[in-house]
Write a protein that holds these residues in place. Structure first.
Motif, PDB file in Angstrom:
ATOM      1  N   ARG A   1      -2.596   6.207 -11.058  1.00  0.00           N
ATOM      2  CA  ARG A   1      -2.893   6.339  -9.238  1.00  0.00           C
ATOM      3  C   ARG A   1      -3.667   4.657  -9.467  1.00  0.00           C
ATOM      4  O   ARG A   1      -4.221   4.668  -8.233  1.00  0.00           O
ATOM      5  N   THR A   2      -4.075   4.545 -10.393  1.00  0.00           N
ATOM      6  CA  THR A   2      -5.472   3.403 -10.195  1.00  0.00           C
ATOM      7  C   THR A   2      -4.890   2.323 -10.911  1.00  0.00           C
ATOM      8  O   THR A   2      -4.163   2.917 -12.423  1.00  0.00           O
TER       9      THR A   2
ATOM     10  N   GLU B   1       7.512   7.765   1.892  1.00  0.00           N
ATOM     11  CA  GLU B   1       5.799   7.381   3.454  1.00  0.00           C
ATOM     12  C   GLU B   1       6.603   6.338   4.951  1.00  0.00           C
ATOM     13  O   GLU B   1       6.020   5.986   5.832  1.00  0.00           O
TER      14      GLU B   1
ATOM     15  N   ARG C   1       0.849  -1.621  -0.185  1.00  0.00           N
ATOM     16  CA  ARG C   1      -0.152  -0.215  -0.164  1.00  0.00           C
ATOM     17  C   ARG C   1       0.788   1.252   0.440  1.00  0.00           C
ATOM     18  O   ARG C   1       1.540   1.648   0.949  1.00  0.00           O
ATOM     19  N   VAL C   2       1.273   2.273  -0.965  1.00  0.00           N
ATOM     20  CA  VAL C   2       1.257   3.178  -1.181  1.00  0.00           C
ATOM     21  C   VAL C   2       0.574   3.799  -2.090  1.00  0.00           C
ATOM     22  O   VAL C   2       0.352   3.639  -3.047  1.00  0.00           O
ATOM     23  N   SER C   3       0.348   5.382  -1.615  1.00  0.00           N
ATOM     24  CA  SER C   3      -0.328   6.505  -2.558  1.00  0.00           C
ATOM     25  C   SER C   3       0.719   7.013  -3.524  1.00  0.00           C
ATOM     26  O   SER C   3       1.462   6.579  -3.260  1.00  0.00           O
ATOM     27  N   PRO C   4       0.094   7.458  -4.289  1.00  0.00           N
ATOM     28  CA  PRO C   4      -1.387   7.077  -4.358  1.00  0.00           C
ATOM     29  C   PRO C   4      -2.733   5.727  -5.474  1.00  0.00           C
ATOM     30  O   PRO C   4      -3.681   5.921  -5.267  1.00  0.00           O
ATOM     31  N   TRP C   5      -1.552   4.795  -4.778  1.00  0.00           N
ATOM     32  CA  TRP C   5      -1.993   4.154  -5.826  1.00  0.00           C
ATOM     33  C   TRP C   5      -3.878   3.134  -5.075  1.00  0.00           C
ATOM     34  O   TRP C   5      -3.405   3.183  -3.682  1.00  0.00           O
ATOM     35  N   ALA C   6      -4.190   2.582  -5.426  1.00  0.00           N
ATOM     36  CA  ALA C   6      -5.789   2.121  -5.092  1.00  0.00           C
ATOM     37  C   ALA C   6      -5.982   1.002  -6.870  1.00  0.00           C
ATOM     38  O   ALA C   6      -5.567   1.476  -7.790  1.00  0.00           O
TER      39      ALA C   6
ATOM     40  N   THR D   1       7.957   7.779  -3.693  1.00  0.00           N
ATOM     41  CA  THR D   1       7.719   7.769  -2.902  1.00  0.00           C
ATOM     42  C   THR D   1       7.175   6.645  -1.488  1.00  0.00           C
ATOM     43  O   THR D   1       6.323   6.780  -0.329  1.00  0.00           O
TER      44      THR D   1
ATOM     45  N   LEU E   1       4.638  12.864  -3.965  1.00  0.00           N
ATOM     46  CA  LEU E   1       3.700  12.249  -4.896  1.00  0.00           C
ATOM     47  C   LEU E   1       4.249  12.763  -6.146  1.00  0.00           C
ATOM     48  O   LEU E   1       4.204  12.364  -7.419  1.00  0.00           O
TER      49      LEU E   1
END
Length: 561
Positions: free
Chosen positions: A301-302, A335, A272-277, A331, A349
């Protein structure tokens, strides 16, 4: 990030030994022949049922009926000759070289001096050269440097994470210091159903480095956080660029679990690393239905998953590979710093500001505030050879280039040739265009046997041998001849190249190869190489048939001597 050279070709993955997948078009231009390299790589679509079956007997229908003359070769057991004479191999050739390691006797010689494509057996050349150059006990140290002074807990300058080619960056280390792997690795998850994940946290190494930065007295970073990936010029392979910075093999893992029939399946992202979803659009279908999941990413990011998953399917792993590993690593490191209690004022980011770095020599001279030591080279080689990790083998070539004073990875192949020549191997017995085994590489079976003979004479021969897959036991040979008396008595590096015959709707294997060692039933020790070329099967299940057949040939030799 340094400019990435375009890939020489787009490579599709076919099923190797552990699962079955439909041949699909590459996400980039696959080229006119749609050639696939097996043992590693990924395509964009997975097609499977359930967990991904092992070979189903009788499904790999030969392309033509009729008798095939068994080869008559001195020393070749009848059981091996019978396998080699089956219809799928009627239009191709076999090469076989078997040599007694103790006496030097050439036990079997069939087309042993003819150049053929070996697929991922090439990894023994790249990995073996690096093994000799660096030593199995060698390590790589990844530093974090600072450009300013630390005053009252504030770093008045930048932190620079310097990529050094560590393949796992602490993310696959077992408590005993050895590398963890699964027989079907996540790197191949998009092309081969059945991949599983190791339990270790992929961000462990970054967390370690961040904790060291905090322990060094840094509470706030007033400048930037930058990833220095200039150790070599990154170049593209089939699953992303070969980069000096590697976090979780530079992929995101996406695990999809079926829900109730008709409902959207749940998907989980790791790390889990921003901004990935992850956005799941995968529909759950009835038990026994089709599991086919496609991975796409419309932005930075997606990750979007579409398709179907059967209600009785186990969780399915897919991956998304990063086009810019340095940006992701930056990134993720920021974090990690924040988790360690270090405040960072820069935008986590933002793109990696690699162009703002001081000259390489200046960065090298900077004081480190943290360092992470890699696994030993022996363990890295074990990971590359057991699961046939293409980017890992290419990384070894790049590290050889750096050792020779170059930032151009292809120079590592010339260095490898020099290493092998000094060890007594004739480099002209091979034509290599990369270190991983893509189409276009050529070797003779005898040259592979000579390579294995050289490695068998080294003091660390046992470690080299144990780094390769064992027949019926692990890695890319885990499901081959599991019930044979030869199980565990043969170790070797697999190689497979596959392509669709679009003209006839069949499946072609330009190469199925294996090279390594045999401990015979009678107590002899052999080095061997076997290559089957241009075998044709009715469908992709022929990959299983060819793997089993090569295993049966070698098992017959193991039992006969």
């Amino acid at each position: 990030m340094a400019a990435v050279r375009p890939p020489r070709r787009c490579v599709l993955v076919t099923v190797l030994l552990l699962a079955v997948a439909a041949c699909t078009a590459c996400t980039a231009d696959p080229g006119p022949d749609r050639t696939a390299t097996s043992d590693a790589g990924a395509s964009a679509t997975v097609t499977a049922t359930g967990a991904g079956p092992t070979r189903a007997e009788g499904t790999a229908t030969p392309p033509a009926d009729g008798p095939v003359t068994a080869p008559t070769v001195a020393g070749l057991p009848d059981a091996a000759a019978a396998v080699m004479a089956t219809p799928p191999y009627a239009s191709g050739q076999w090469a076989l070289s078997v040599r007694d390691l103790n006496t030097g006797e050439q036990v079997i010689d069939l087309n042993a001096h003819t150049l053929f494509q070996p697929g991922s057996v090439v990894k023994t050349y790249s990995t073996g050269a690096a093994w000799q150059e660096f030593g199995p006990g060698s390590t790589v140290v990844t530093p974090v440097k600072r450009t300013g002074e630390i005053v009252d807990g504030t770093l008045d300058g930048d932190l620079i994470l310097v990529g050094m080619g560590d393949l796992t960056l602490g993310g696959r280390t077992r408590p005993d210091g050895t590398v963890d792997f699964t027989d079907l690795d996540h790197n191949d998850a998009n092309g081969i159903p059945g991949a599983t994940l190791t339990p270790e946290d992929p961000l462990t190494g970054l967390d370690d480095l961040a904790a060291q930065v905090r322990a060094a007295g840094v509470e706030t970073v007033s400048g930037d956080v930058i990833v220095d990936d200039r150790l070599w010029e990154p170049h593209a392979l089939e699953n992303g660029p070969v980069s000096p910075i590697v976090v979780n093999q530079n992929v995101l893992d996406l695990t999809t679990t079926p829900a109730a029939v008709g409902e959207v399946a749940a998907s989980e992202l790791r790390p889990r690393v921003s901004p990935w979803a992850v956005e799941s659009r995968v529909r759950t279908v009835a038990a026994g239905g089709s599991t086919a999941i496609t991975v796409s990413s419309p932005d930075e990011r997606t990750v979007v998953l579409t398709g179907t998953i059967a209600a009785d399917s186990p969780p399915v792993v897919n991956i998304h590979a990063f086009a810019d590993p340095a940006r992701f690593a930056r990134t993720a490191f920021i974090e990690a710093l924040q988790r360690a209690g270090v405040a960072v004022t820069t935008d986590p980011l933002a793109p990696n500001p690699g162009g703002d770095l001081p000259p390489v020599a200046a960065v090298t001279a900077l004081a480190p505030v943290a360092e992470l030591t890699s696994l030993t080279f022996e363990q890295e080689a074990r990971y590359v050879l057991k699961i046939s990790y293409n980017l890992g083998a290419e990384t070894f070539v790049c590290r050889l280039a750096v050792a020779a004073g170059s930032t151009t990875c292809s120079d590592g192949l010339a260095r490898a040739a020099g290493i092998w020549s000094a060890a007594g191997l004739d480099p002209k017995g091979a034509v290599l265009i990369d270190g991983s085994g893509l189409p276009g590489n050529l070797i003779t079976a005898d040259n592979q046997v000579e390579l294995q003979t050289i490695m068998a004479s080294r003091p660390d021969a046992a470690a080299w041998r144990s780094a390769m897959p064992a027949l019926g036991v692990d890695g890319s040979l885990a499901l081959v001849q599991k019930d044979s008396p030869a199980r565990g008595k043969v170790v070797g590096k697999t190689g497979t190249l596959g392509a669709e015959d679009l003209f006839n709707q069949r499946f072609l294997l330009p190469s199925k190869a294996l090279g390594g060692y045999i401990d015979t039933a009678g107590g002899r020790r052999f080095a061997f190489a076997v290559i089957a070329t241009d075998s044709v099967f009715a469908d992709i299940q022929g990959v299983f048939a060819a793997n089993d057949d090569v295993g049966r040939v070698v098992a017959a030799i193991q039992q006969a001597y």
